[in-house]
Design a protein around this motif. Structure first.
Motif, mmCIF file in Angstrom:
data_model
loop_
_atom_site.group_PDB
_atom_site.id
_atom_site.type_symbol
_atom_site.label_atom_id
_atom_site.label_comp_id
_atom_site.label_asym_id
_atom_site.label_seq_id
_atom_site.Cartn_x
_atom_site.Cartn_y
_atom_site.Cartn_z
ATOM 1 N N THR A 122 22.646 22.040 -27.948
ATOM 2 C CA THR A 122 21.440 22.077 -27.150
ATOM 3 C C THR A 122 21.522 20.635 -26.594
ATOM 4 O OG1 THR A 122 20.460 22.131 -29.471
ATOM 5 C CG2 THR A 122 18.855 20.919 -27.921
ATOM 6 N N ILE A 123 21.238 20.556 -25.323
ATOM 7 C CA ILE A 123 21.411 19.511 -24.077
ATOM 8 C C ILE A 123 19.667 18.874 -24.004
ATOM 9 C CG2 ILE A 123 22.299 18.763 -21.500
ATOM 10 C CD1 ILE A 123 24.010 20.558 -22.811
ATOM 11 N N SER A 156 17.677 16.621 -21.586
ATOM 12 C CA SER A 156 17.664 16.029 -19.906
ATOM 13 C C SER A 156 16.839 16.080 -19.594
ATOM 14 C CB SER A 156 18.994 16.911 -19.473
ATOM 15 O OG SER A 156 18.976 16.538 -18.003
ATOM 16 N N ALA A 212 20.186 21.135 -17.877
ATOM 17 C CA ALA A 212 20.445 21.456 -18.832
ATOM 18 C C ALA A 212 20.706 22.908 -19.403
ATOM 19 C CB ALA A 212 19.241 20.749 -19.747
ATOM 20 N N LEU A 239 23.681 23.991 -18.352
ATOM 21 C CA LEU A 239 25.230 23.454 -19.690
ATOM 22 C C LEU A 239 25.035 23.894 -21.449
ATOM 23 C CD1 LEU A 239 25.277 19.631 -18.192
ATOM 24 C CD2 LEU A 239 26.782 21.624 -17.774
ATOM 25 N N SER A 240 24.061 24.480 -21.382
ATOM 26 C CA SER A 240 24.056 25.002 -22.968
ATOM 27 C C SER A 240 24.710 26.205 -23.034
ATOM 28 C CB SER A 240 22.404 24.735 -23.492
ATOM 29 O OG SER A 240 21.907 25.923 -22.335
ATOM 30 N N TRP A 292 30.979 15.567 -21.775
ATOM 31 C CA TRP A 292 30.008 14.596 -21.241
ATOM 32 C C TRP A 292 30.205 13.419 -20.912
ATOM 33 C CZ3 TRP A 292 29.319 10.930 -25.802
ATOM 34 C CH2 TRP A 292 27.923 9.430 -25.494
ATOM 35 N N PHE A 319 22.540 13.773 -19.394
ATOM 36 C CA PHE A 319 22.380 14.817 -20.693
ATOM 37 C C PHE A 319 22.563 13.742 -21.588
ATOM 38 C CE2 PHE A 319 26.819 16.480 -19.889
ATOM 39 C CZ PHE A 319 26.678 17.097 -20.581
ATOM 40 N N ASP A 320 22.150 14.226 -23.005
ATOM 41 C CA ASP A 320 22.469 14.201 -24.613
ATOM 42 C C ASP A 320 22.944 15.476 -24.646
ATOM 43 O OD1 ASP A 320 23.298 11.044 -25.610
ATOM 44 O OD2 ASP A 320 21.677 11.002 -24.378
ATOM 45 N N VAL A 321 23.689 15.454 -26.063
ATOM 46 C CA VAL A 321 23.565 16.947 -26.417
ATOM 47 C C VAL A 321 24.237 16.837 -27.918
ATOM 48 C CG1 VAL A 321 26.240 16.518 -26.353
ATOM 49 C CG2 VAL A 321 25.502 18.813 -26.485
#
Ligand code: AMP
Ligand code: MG
Length: 357
Positions: free
Chosen positions: A290-291, A293, A299, A302-303, A318, A325-327
């Motif tokens: 799960t991205i 952003s 997002a 990138l997912s 990352w 982004f976070d993940v």
């Protein structure tokens, strides 16, 4: 005991076909459908549209004086994007491009092409928009699923050669120099559609809204009571359970998981996220990515990309881009990881390991 969603059958379809979901969506929206402009005059009553597009169930919810107009425009825009970008509809721009091998791209297709190629480069090919011939081979485009012969996969892999594309950024003229090359924006288009809905909501003065396009959620502003949106991430092992809940505002939350689309043959599961380096469904140790952003397009791409990369590469990637982004990652061993930027916004009944910069 872990919390379970209590939703109607319809909401289950909308929510759990998706990779992530808005917890208690019915509560957020009052479970009501606003059907006329009259009814949306109150600040607190939402305008809601339920749409089937891009092969998935979508719900857009807007609050505010112009919520009805915003929701209507959002629906039209989603349908427009679906009609342009569909790989299966004969009238679509992408279908025609794949058929003829050349085109002058529309604004939307040019934007997606340019971003896809940028992300392709940055992810060292993990994101590969020229994956379509491989999707066809496995039957994901026709639902005539089959495990292809290795030799045929090898041949089709040669069609992902991006050096064999000529593209002029100014004129947007594109030409595939190798016969049978085909493009597929399935890994990025829903994220872009969610960004477009956010733009439309903003233009209509909507400051609180929820956009749920399959596994792609965009939580705009805060809930009308001033609290943060709560977005649940589905547990890939159990469709009515979730890995945890994110409390967020103004963020896209986009999940990729092999459990979203797959078939089984001889007791083995084959899913729809392909590792472009092998032509086989990615099996690099992750079952859900799960991205989070502000950029839904990024997002979405990138997912898919981090799912292909696997844990180690995904974490390294990352670390190189942590301001974007976070993940949240789940491994096939059941270990859940979250990156430090959203660790305090994420609650879970699972053991969570925090990834630091
Ligand atoms: P998502 O659900 O966003 O992970 O996207 C999965 C979809 O993206 C698939 O159904 C394909 O249409 C496409 N796809 C599969 N593998 C890749 C890949 N490695 N790079 C880009 N798109 C992909
Ligand atoms: Mg994606």
């Amino acid at each position: 005991m872990r919390k379970k969603f209590l939703c109607s059958i319809l909401m289950l379809q909308i929510i759990f076909l998706a990779g992530c979901s808005v917890e208690n969506t019915e509560k957020e929206t009052g479970g009501e459908k606003v059907s006329s402009a009259e009814e949306s005059k109150s600040e607190d009553s939402p305008a809601v549209r339920e749409i089937f597009a891009m092969d998935t169930y979508m719900t857009v919810t807007a609050y505010g004086e112009k919520a009805e107009t915003a929701a209507e425009q959002a629906q039209e825009r989603i349908q427009e994007l679906d009609a342009e970008l569909s790989t299966g509809e004969e009238d679509s721009e992408i279908y025609q491009l794949n058929k003829t091998g050349s085109a002058i791209l529309s604004d939307d297709a040019a934007y997606l092409y340019e971003r896809s190629m940028e992300i392709n480069q940055e992810t060292d090919g993990a994101f590969q928009p020229f994956i379509y011939p491989i999707m066809e081979l496995w039957g994901f485009t026709s639902q005539n699923y089959q495990v292809p012969k290795k030799k045929v996969i090898k041949e089709k892999l040669l069609l992902m050669d991006i050096s064999q594309v000529s593209y002029d950024q100014k004129t947007r003229e594109i030409a595939f120099l190798k016969e049978d090359m085909k493009i597929d924006f399935g890994g990025i288009a829903k994220g872009y559609a969610s960004d477009e809905v956010v733009r439309i909501f903003g233009e209509n003065g909507v400051s609180s809204g929820m956009i749920s396009l399959g596994g792609n959620v965009w939580a705009m502003g805060r809930k009308t009571d001033g609290s943060l949106w709560r977005v649940a991430i589905q547990n890939p092992e159990e469709s009515e359970d979730y890995l945890g809940v994110l409390e967020i505002e103004n963020k896209a939350v986009i999940t990729s998981g092999g459990y979203e689309r797959y078939f089984e043959q001889d007791g083995k599961r084959y899913h729809h996220i392909i590792d472009p380096s092998t032509g086989y469904p990615a099996e690099n140790g992750l079952t859900s990515v799960t991205i989070i952003s502000e950029d839904g397009t990024l997002a979405d791409a990138l997912s898919t990309s981090l799912y292909v990369m696997g844990l180690e590469k995904a974490v390294a990637w990352w670390r190189g881009h942590s301001s974007d982004f976070d993940v949240v990652l789940l491994t096939d061993q059941g270990q859940l990881y979250v990156t430090e930027g959203i660790a305090s916004s994420f609650s879970s009944d699972f053991d969570v390991e925090i990834i630091e910069k």
